[in-house]
Design a protein around this motif. Structure first.
Motif, PDB file in Angstrom:
ATOM      1  N   UNK A  79      38.229  30.068  51.547  1.00  0.00           N
ATOM      2  CA  UNK A  79      36.820  29.937  51.168  1.00  0.00           C
ATOM      3  C   UNK A  79      36.435  28.594  50.570  1.00  0.00           C
ATOM      4  N   UNK A  80      37.404  27.876  49.979  1.00  0.00           N
ATOM      5  CA  UNK A  80      37.104  26.551  49.422  1.00  0.00           C
ATOM      6  C   UNK A  80      38.059  25.537  50.047  1.00  0.00           C
ATOM      7  N   UNK A  81      37.493  24.617  50.802  1.00  0.00           N
ATOM      8  CA  UNK A  81      38.269  23.545  51.428  1.00  0.00           C
ATOM      9  C   UNK A  81      37.739  22.214  50.926  1.00  0.00           C
ATOM     10  N   UNK A  82      38.630  21.403  50.402  1.00  0.00           N
ATOM     11  CA  UNK A  82      38.273  20.064  49.919  1.00  0.00           C
ATOM     12  C   UNK A  82      38.850  19.044  50.889  1.00  0.00           C
ATOM     13  N   UNK A  94      32.454  25.334  51.556  1.00  0.00           N
ATOM     14  CA  UNK A  94      32.489  26.703  51.039  1.00  0.00           C
ATOM     15  C   UNK A  94      32.262  27.681  52.183  1.00  0.00           C
ATOM     16  N   UNK A  95      33.195  28.608  52.339  1.00  0.00           N
ATOM     17  CA  UNK A  95      33.140  29.602  53.407  1.00  0.00           C
ATOM     18  C   UNK A  95      32.749  28.962  54.736  1.00  0.00           C
ATOM     19  N   UNK A 108      35.463  19.581  38.672  1.00  0.00           N
ATOM     20  CA  UNK A 108      36.129  20.367  37.636  1.00  0.00           C
ATOM     21  C   UNK A 108      35.184  21.430  37.075  1.00  0.00           C
ATOM     22  N   UNK A 109      33.921  21.071  36.853  1.00  0.00           N
ATOM     23  CA  UNK A 109      32.936  22.045  36.362  1.00  0.00           C
ATOM     24  C   UNK A 109      32.398  22.922  37.493  1.00  0.00           C
ATOM     25  N   UNK A 110      32.329  22.361  38.707  1.00  0.00           N
ATOM     26  CA  UNK A 110      31.793  23.095  39.850  1.00  0.00           C
ATOM     27  C   UNK A 110      32.690  24.269  40.240  1.00  0.00           C
ATOM     28  N   UNK A 111      33.947  24.237  39.810  1.00  0.00           N
ATOM     29  CA  UNK A 111      34.866  25.324  40.159  1.00  0.00           C
ATOM     30  C   UNK A 111      34.361  26.678  39.669  1.00  0.00           C
ATOM     31  N   UNK A 112      33.551  26.688  38.616  1.00  0.00           N
ATOM     32  CA  UNK A 112      32.984  27.953  38.146  1.00  0.00           C
ATOM     33  C   UNK A 112      32.098  28.566  39.234  1.00  0.00           C
ATOM     34  N   UNK A 113      31.357  27.719  39.930  1.00  0.00           N
ATOM     35  CA  UNK A 113      30.516  28.188  41.041  1.00  0.00           C
ATOM     36  C   UNK A 113      31.380  28.589  42.229  1.00  0.00           C
ATOM     37  N   UNK A 114      32.361  27.741  42.546  1.00  0.00           N
ATOM     38  CA  UNK A 114      33.227  28.010  43.689  1.00  0.00           C
ATOM     39  C   UNK A 114      34.018  29.303  43.510  1.00  0.00           C
ATOM     40  N   UNK A 115      34.312  29.636  42.266  1.00  0.00           N
ATOM     41  CA  UNK A 115      35.118  30.830  41.995  1.00  0.00           C
ATOM     42  C   UNK A 115      34.440  32.098  42.505  1.00  0.00           C
ATOM     43  N   UNK A 116      33.119  32.161  42.409  1.00  0.00           N
ATOM     44  CA  UNK A 116      32.397  33.337  42.911  1.00  0.00           C
ATOM     45  C   UNK A 116      32.554  33.457  44.426  1.00  0.00           C
ATOM     46  N   UNK A 117      32.574  32.324  45.117  1.00  0.00           N
ATOM     47  CA  UNK A 117      32.777  32.318  46.563  1.00  0.00           C
ATOM     48  C   UNK A 117      34.184  32.801  46.891  1.00  0.00           C
ATOM     49  N   UNK A 118      35.165  32.340  46.122  1.00  0.00           N
ATOM     50  CA  UNK A 118      36.556  32.751  46.312  1.00  0.00           C
ATOM     51  C   UNK A 118      36.698  34.262  46.184  1.00  0.00           C
ATOM     52  N   UNK A 119      36.142  34.812  45.144  1.00  0.00           N
ATOM     53  CA  UNK A 119      36.286  36.250  44.915  1.00  0.00           C
ATOM     54  C   UNK A 119      35.528  37.064  45.954  1.00  0.00           C
ATOM     55  N   UNK A 120      34.413  36.546  46.430  1.00  0.00           N
ATOM     56  CA  UNK A 120      33.667  37.235  47.488  1.00  0.00           C
ATOM     57  C   UNK A 120      34.499  37.320  48.762  1.00  0.00           C
ATOM     58  N   UNK A 121      35.152  36.206  49.125  1.00  0.00           N
ATOM     59  CA  UNK A 121      35.984  36.209  50.335  1.00  0.00           C
ATOM     60  C   UNK A 121      37.205  37.104  50.170  1.00  0.00           C
ATOM     61  N   UNK A 144      46.712  19.701  33.226  1.00  0.00           N
ATOM     62  CA  UNK A 144      45.365  19.130  33.268  1.00  0.00           C
ATOM     63  C   UNK A 144      44.415  19.892  34.184  1.00  0.00           C
ATOM     64  N   UNK A 145      44.947  20.789  35.014  1.00  0.00           N
ATOM     65  CA  UNK A 145      44.104  21.523  35.955  1.00  0.00           C
ATOM     66  C   UNK A 145      43.979  23.004  35.603  1.00  0.00           C
ATOM     67  N   UNK A 146      44.517  23.390  34.459  1.00  0.00           N
ATOM     68  CA  UNK A 146      44.550  24.812  34.126  1.00  0.00           C
ATOM     69  C   UNK A 146      43.158  25.385  33.846  1.00  0.00           C
ATOM     70  N   UNK A 147      42.305  24.607  33.179  1.00  0.00           N
ATOM     71  CA  UNK A 147      40.974  25.112  32.837  1.00  0.00           C
ATOM     72  C   UNK A 147      40.157  25.325  34.116  1.00  0.00           C
ATOM     73  N   UNK A 148      39.524  26.463  34.222  1.00  0.00           N
ATOM     74  CA  UNK A 148      38.699  26.828  35.381  1.00  0.00           C
ATOM     75  C   UNK A 148      39.507  26.915  36.683  1.00  0.00           C
ATOM     76  N   UNK A 149      40.799  27.126  36.583  1.00  0.00           N
ATOM     77  CA  UNK A 149      41.641  27.158  37.770  1.00  0.00           C
ATOM     78  C   UNK A 149      41.214  28.285  38.706  1.00  0.00           C
ATOM     79  N   UNK A 150      41.092  27.950  40.000  1.00  0.00           N
ATOM     80  CA  UNK A 150      40.793  28.967  41.010  1.00  0.00           C
ATOM     81  C   UNK A 150      41.855  28.994  42.100  1.00  0.00           C
TER      82      UNK A 150
END
Length: 494
Positions: A79-82, A94-95, A108-121, A144-150
């Motif tokens: 669902x999330x490809x960078x 996204x998707x 880093x902050x946008x991952x909160x939004x992306x996380x909803x897409x991840x869980x939906x998929x 350094x990547x632990x916060x908001x990790x998806x």
């Protein structure tokens, strides 16, 4: 914590520890037992991508894993490809659809939004399949990547999935990698880990046994198994450039591909690398494009920037010299655009807006657009006789034939469009189709055009099937699958 059949996550101590291949092998193991299984990677960073049947874009590794599972790839599998387009930025998909370009600090902050897409998929796949094999990204111990990790434990905690950790012993330091990775996890994350897998082992397992015993005693986690180094295994890479295949004495064609700074979909060349009658070589920064019958310019995530990179290496001069001596040149996707007259980016799709001069070898002008072309296509190629071709388009530009052009179309697509061009001298051609070499007749036709004798048939699909079966066979032989799926112990006990 015991594993369940519904979902299992494979995380690694490092990138390239073997997560992608292990997930593909586990998918094949379950598929061979009639279990409806799907792969899933919450977040992937890769320039090798694939097009799904519904016109979306996902990481290439997830398409291979879907093939191992005997199903069609879906945007929900990744669902999330960078897709990196600079050292600090990437296109966010996204998707299956590109939504924006973003710098790393903003993402880093946008991952909160992306996380909803991840869980939906993930929810979609959970409702559709009996089991889901999940691949992590990089390492879960990146502080350094632990916060908001998806991508790793952040997802595993939210989805309540068990985790196994794989490490590559061929790199060295395998026990430090496994012990240290576990130690850097939180208490709840450590409890989620059900065991370890050691990958790419060469030698006598008895010599390794004291280390295995020590690891199990120190961590109170089982070593689920030790997978051997599978010599000659070559499954489509997630992103890394695979080793060059150079053969002496028996080659009928010499092919070189320059490694651009943002090279994409280099899996296009896997068939050529595998072929016993083709000498294939990647040419890297600082090297020359020499000793070739055919030079292929590959796809690129940043066409204009890679045109500049190509010229900085002197590869443009190498190409012109190659043509003067009668050689052939081919471009795929971004490489096709580079062969044209101009590449325009008025909207700044790939960076700073502007215009770049192409190599001037094909009569096309290209203008980059925000909307991507994402399509699986087929048609006929008319270099000699009509040859059926299949492939997929992933590009952010439209190319138009210049007025007065004497170049001819390379491919007639079934939807009525034309793709690609062959120049008047018959020395240069280009196409947007990724995967064009995967069909044997198309590959042979292109090789004949490049000057080879008739080369033998190579069944790319069969090679991929055999490679995945080798991985699945090794998993069944060397892993204690009852530790993963105790509820299936009567069916899969080793």
């Amino acid at each position: 914590m015991k594993s369940s059949l519904k979902a299992l996550m494979v995380q690694g101590t490092t990138s390239d520890a073997g997560k992608s291949v292990l997930v593909a092998g586990l998918c094949r193991v379950l598929h061979r037992r009639g279990i409806r299984v799907a792969p899933f990677k919450p977040q992937n960073m890769a320039l090798n991508s694939a097009v799904t049947a519904d016109g979306g874009e996902i990481g290439r590794a997830q398409a291979v894993q879907a093939f191992a599972a005997g199903i069609e790839p879906s945007v929900h599998m990744n669902p999330v490809l960078l897709k990196p387009n600079s050292d600090t930025g990437a296109q966010i998909i996204l998707q299956g659809k590109a939504v924006t370009n973003m710098e790393a600090d903003c993402y880093h902050d946008y991952k909160k939004t992306a996380f909803h897409v991840v869980m939906d998929s993930f929810q979609h796949l959970s409702e559709t399949y009996d089991s889901i094999m999940i691949e992590g990204a990089g390492s879960p111990a990146e502080i350094n990547l632990r916060e908001n990790d998806i991508a790793n434990m952040g997802f595993a905690e939210a989805a309540d999935t068990p985790v196994i950790i794989v490490a590559d012993i061929d790199r060295g330091g395998v026990f430090a990698h496994l012990y240290g990775t576990l130690a850097l996890l939180s208490e709840s994350e450590q409890a989620r880990v059900i065991g370890f897998v050691i990958n790419r082992f060469r030698g006598d397992i008895r010599i390794l046994q004291p280390g295995l015993d020590w690891l199990e005693e120190k961590t109170q986690k089982p070593v689920i198994g030790v997978l051997p180094y599978l010599h000659g295994l070559d499954i489509e890479a997630e992103d890394a450039i695979t080793a060059t295949e150079v053969r002496d004495g028996d080659e009928k064609l010499k092919v070189v591909v320059p490694v651009l700074s943002r090279i994409s979909n280099h899996t296009d060349f896997d068939v050529l690398r595998h072929h016993p009658e083709i000498s294939f070589r990647y040419v890297k920064k600082g090297e020359k494009l020499t000793n070739a019958d055919l030079i292929i310019l590959p796809g690129s995530k940043s066409t204009r920037a890679d045109l500049e990179f190509l010229r900085a290496q002197g590869w443009d001069k190498d190409i012109m010299r190659h043509l003067r001596y009668g050689g052939k040149v081919m471009g795929i996707c971004g490489g096709y655009q580079m062969l044209g007259q101009t590449v325009r980016d008025p909207l700044g799709v790939e960076g700073v807006p502007g215009v770049s001069l192409g190599l001037g070898l094909l009569d096309i002008d290209t203008e980059l657009q925000t909307q991507k072309h994402l399509t699986n296509v087929n048609g006929t190629m008319s270099l000699t006789d009509d040859v059926v071709v299949k492939g997929y388009e992933i590009h952010a530009g439209d190319s138009y034939r210049c007025d007065g052009s004497t170049d001819k179309a390379l491919i007639r697509l079934q939807d009525g469009r034309e793709d690609g061009l062959v120049n008047a001298s018959n020395q240069v051609l280009g196409t947007y189709l990724h995967g064009i070499f995967d069909q044997t007749e198309a590959m042979q036709c292109l090789c004949r055009w490049a000057g080879s004798e008739e080369i033998q048939t190579l069944d790319h699909v069969r090679i991929k099937e055999e490679a995945l079966d080798r991985v699945a066979d090794a998993i069944e032989e060397h892993l204690d699958l009852t530790l993963l799926w105790p509820e299936l112990s009567e069916d899969i006990a080793v």
